[in-house]
Design an enzyme around this catalytic site. Sequence first.
Site, PDB file in Angstrom:
ATOM      1  N   ARG A   1       0.423   3.723  13.761  1.00 52.88           N
ATOM      2  CA  ARG A   1      -0.850   3.571  13.025  1.00 52.88           C
ATOM      3  C   ARG A   1      -1.933   4.149  13.929  1.00 52.88           C
ATOM      4  O   ARG A   1      -2.132   3.694  15.057  1.00 52.88           O
ATOM      5  CB  ARG A   1      -1.134   2.095  12.734  1.00 52.88           C
ATOM      6  CG  ARG A   1      -2.566   1.870  12.273  1.00 52.88           C
ATOM      7  CD  ARG A   1      -2.815   0.495  11.734  1.00 52.88           C
ATOM      8  NE  ARG A   1      -2.223   0.353  10.419  1.00 52.88           N
ATOM      9  CZ  ARG A   1      -2.556  -0.612   9.555  1.00 52.88           C
ATOM     10  NH1 ARG A   1      -3.476  -1.513   9.868  1.00 52.88           N
ATOM     11  NH2 ARG A   1      -1.966  -0.689   8.381  1.00 52.88           N
TER      12      ARG A   1
ATOM     13  N   GLN B   1       2.006   1.533   2.214  1.00 55.51           N
ATOM     14  CA  GLN B   1       1.291   0.657   1.278  1.00 55.51           C
ATOM     15  C   GLN B   1       1.591   1.064  -0.161  1.00 55.51           C
ATOM     16  O   GLN B   1       1.861   0.211  -1.020  1.00 55.51           O
ATOM     17  CB  GLN B   1      -0.226   0.750   1.557  1.00 55.51           C
ATOM     18  CG  GLN B   1      -1.050  -0.138   0.664  1.00 55.51           C
ATOM     19  CD  GLN B   1      -0.783  -1.608   0.909  1.00 55.51           C
ATOM     20  OE1 GLN B   1      -0.871  -2.074   2.023  1.00 55.51           O
ATOM     21  NE2 GLN B   1      -0.442  -2.354  -0.131  1.00 55.51           N
TER      22      GLN B   1
ATOM     23  N   ARG C   1       5.443  -5.276   1.145  1.00 49.68           N
ATOM     24  CA  ARG C   1       5.462  -4.377   2.305  1.00 49.68           C
ATOM     25  C   ARG C   1       6.767  -4.592   3.074  1.00 49.68           C
ATOM     26  O   ARG C   1       7.402  -3.642   3.527  1.00 49.68           O
ATOM     27  CB  ARG C   1       4.267  -4.682   3.234  1.00 49.68           C
ATOM     28  CG  ARG C   1       2.897  -4.391   2.645  1.00 49.68           C
ATOM     29  CD  ARG C   1       2.673  -2.902   2.464  1.00 49.68           C
ATOM     30  NE  ARG C   1       2.864  -2.166   3.694  1.00 49.68           N
ATOM     31  CZ  ARG C   1       1.944  -2.021   4.662  1.00 49.68           C
ATOM     32  NH1 ARG C   1       0.754  -2.539   4.503  1.00 49.68           N
ATOM     33  NH2 ARG C   1       2.205  -1.337   5.754  1.00 49.68           N
TER      34      ARG C   1
ATOM     35  N   HIS D   1      -1.829   6.274   3.644  1.00 50.22           N
ATOM     36  CA  HIS D   1      -1.194   4.972   3.914  1.00 50.22           C
ATOM     37  C   HIS D   1       0.047   4.868   3.006  1.00 50.22           C
ATOM     38  O   HIS D   1       0.094   4.058   2.076  1.00 50.22           O
ATOM     39  CB  HIS D   1      -2.194   3.844   3.627  1.00 50.22           C
ATOM     40  CG  HIS D   1      -1.806   2.522   4.222  1.00 50.22           C
ATOM     41  ND1 HIS D   1      -0.687   2.357   5.000  1.00 50.22           N
ATOM     42  CD2 HIS D   1      -2.409   1.300   4.154  1.00 50.22           C
ATOM     43  CE1 HIS D   1      -0.605   1.091   5.381  1.00 50.22           C
ATOM     44  NE2 HIS D   1      -1.642   0.426   4.887  1.00 50.22           N
TER      45      HIS D   1
ATOM     46  N   ASP E   1      -9.753  -1.086  -2.668  1.00 51.32           N
ATOM     47  CA  ASP E   1      -9.554  -1.228  -1.221  1.00 51.32           C
ATOM     48  C   ASP E   1     -10.939  -1.411  -0.596  1.00 51.32           C
ATOM     49  O   ASP E   1     -11.966  -1.259  -1.285  1.00 51.32           O
ATOM     50  CB  ASP E   1      -8.852   0.045  -0.681  1.00 51.32           C
ATOM     51  CG  ASP E   1      -8.588  -0.017   0.824  1.00 51.32           C
ATOM     52  OD1 ASP E   1      -8.532  -1.147   1.374  1.00 51.32           O
ATOM     53  OD2 ASP E   1      -8.450   1.051   1.456  1.00 51.32           O
TER      54      ASP E   1
ATOM     55  N   CYS F   1      -4.896  -3.913  -1.382  1.00 50.61           N
ATOM     56  CA  CYS F   1      -3.909  -3.791  -0.285  1.00 50.61           C
ATOM     57  C   CYS F   1      -4.180  -4.774   0.845  1.00 50.61           C
ATOM     58  O   CYS F   1      -3.312  -4.989   1.668  1.00 50.61           O
ATOM     59  CB  CYS F   1      -3.875  -2.362   0.226  1.00 50.61           C
ATOM     60  SG  CYS F   1      -5.461  -1.804   0.854  1.00 50.61           S
TER      61      CYS F   1
HETATM   62  N1  NVA Z   1      -8.575   1.799   3.999  1.00 50.30           N
HETATM   63  C1  NVA Z   1      -8.287   0.710   4.897  1.00 50.30           C
HETATM   64  C2  NVA Z   1      -6.916   0.183   4.672  1.00 50.30           C
HETATM   65  C3  NVA Z   1      -6.564  -1.029   5.470  1.00 50.30           C
HETATM   66  C4  NVA Z   1      -5.152  -1.467   5.240  1.00 50.30           C
HETATM   67  C5  NVA Z   1      -8.474   1.155   6.331  1.00 50.30           C
HETATM   68  O1  NVA Z   1      -8.066   2.267   6.667  1.00 50.30           O
HETATM   69  O2  NVA Z   1      -9.024   0.385   7.123  1.00 50.30           O
HETATM   70  N1   CP Z   2      -2.595  -3.407   4.038  1.00 44.88           N
HETATM   71  C1   CP Z   2      -2.417  -3.255   5.358  1.00 44.88           C
HETATM   72  O1   CP Z   2      -1.944  -2.211   5.835  1.00 44.88           O
HETATM   73  O2   CP Z   2      -2.756  -4.332   6.101  1.00 44.88           O
HETATM   74  P1   CP Z   2      -2.882  -4.384   7.686  1.00 44.88           P
HETATM   75  O3   CP Z   2      -4.080  -3.539   8.077  1.00 44.88           O
HETATM   76  O4   CP Z   2      -3.098  -5.835   8.012  1.00 44.88           O
HETATM   77  O5   CP Z   2      -1.639  -3.849   8.314  1.00 44.88           O
END
Ligand code: NVA
Ligand code: CP
Length: 306
Positions: free
Chosen positions: A105, A135, A290, A132, A222, A262
Amino acid sequence: MDSKRDFTKLRDISREEGQYLLERAHFLKRLRKEGKPYKPLADKSLAMIFEKASTRTRASFEIGMWELGGYAMFLNTTETQIGRGEPVKDTARVLSRYVDAIMIRTYAQSLIEELALWSTVPLINGLSDLYHPCQTLADLLTIEEFKGAFERIKIAYIGDGNNVANSWLEASILFGLDFAIATPEHYEPETALLAEARENGRFTFTHDPFDAVKDADVVYTDVWVSMGQEKEQEERVRVFDSYKIDEKLMKNARKDAIVMHCLPAYRNKEISDEIFEKHEKVIFAQAENRLHCQKALLEWLILRQC
Ligand code: NVA
Ligand code: CP
């Protein structure tokens, strides 16, 4: 032996492979519910590299790997040499000698692609600024559970044209979905993806959330401020104000529409507290899924090497 496969974005897999992974995830979910142990990944391991925060992604990959009989190792970039500038291509070659798959990530999609290029084991995108994909797999599984199928229904995404929106656009292209997306001006998803999605003929892009949710079976949102955009918080909250999922907006959707998020969710920003709680069963199934989808993905990516 086949060459290794990666999951850096949804369209790294074919439509048939996507369908296989979803079927497998349903199966693994059933096995778990019945309390039947299934450990095909004994002696296999996963490195999980995090440059951004996570609750669901970390927990579901770690527990998923453990449930499949394997081991998951957590690495964060601030406590490893990656954070001190060790080249990505060296990290990829070192980790490939220890583990059977790598999940990362991070911010830049290009870093994920470089890691995939240099690693000799499968590379999984656990979220980048651009995509993502894990997800979206879980979202599709959830829609199958609550709506039977995702092909014959209308799905509307409301809010920021971010990583989650881009992966949904990929899903709409891969599966030819009836998909609508509404974002404010200047917050659109990737232009190239929008153009490609338009080609399938069942896609709508608008700046009007009421238009997008019209007759929708699924309404998705989101956060307005993704990780790394904290400095834009004030401006974004102002710009996105009319994109909140609330009772008024939901009146335009089908009566039996479900709402998805999500997570993490910011109440009374992108979603009203009332709507969130009304649809919490779906939203937390999404979070649970997930685990099942990533188990299917890990099993497929790692065992197809053998
Ligand atoms: N769009 C959000 C998703 C978090 C799971 C982010 O990138 O922070
Ligand atoms: N939805 C999601 O990816 O959650 P986290 O940021 O907690 O991993």
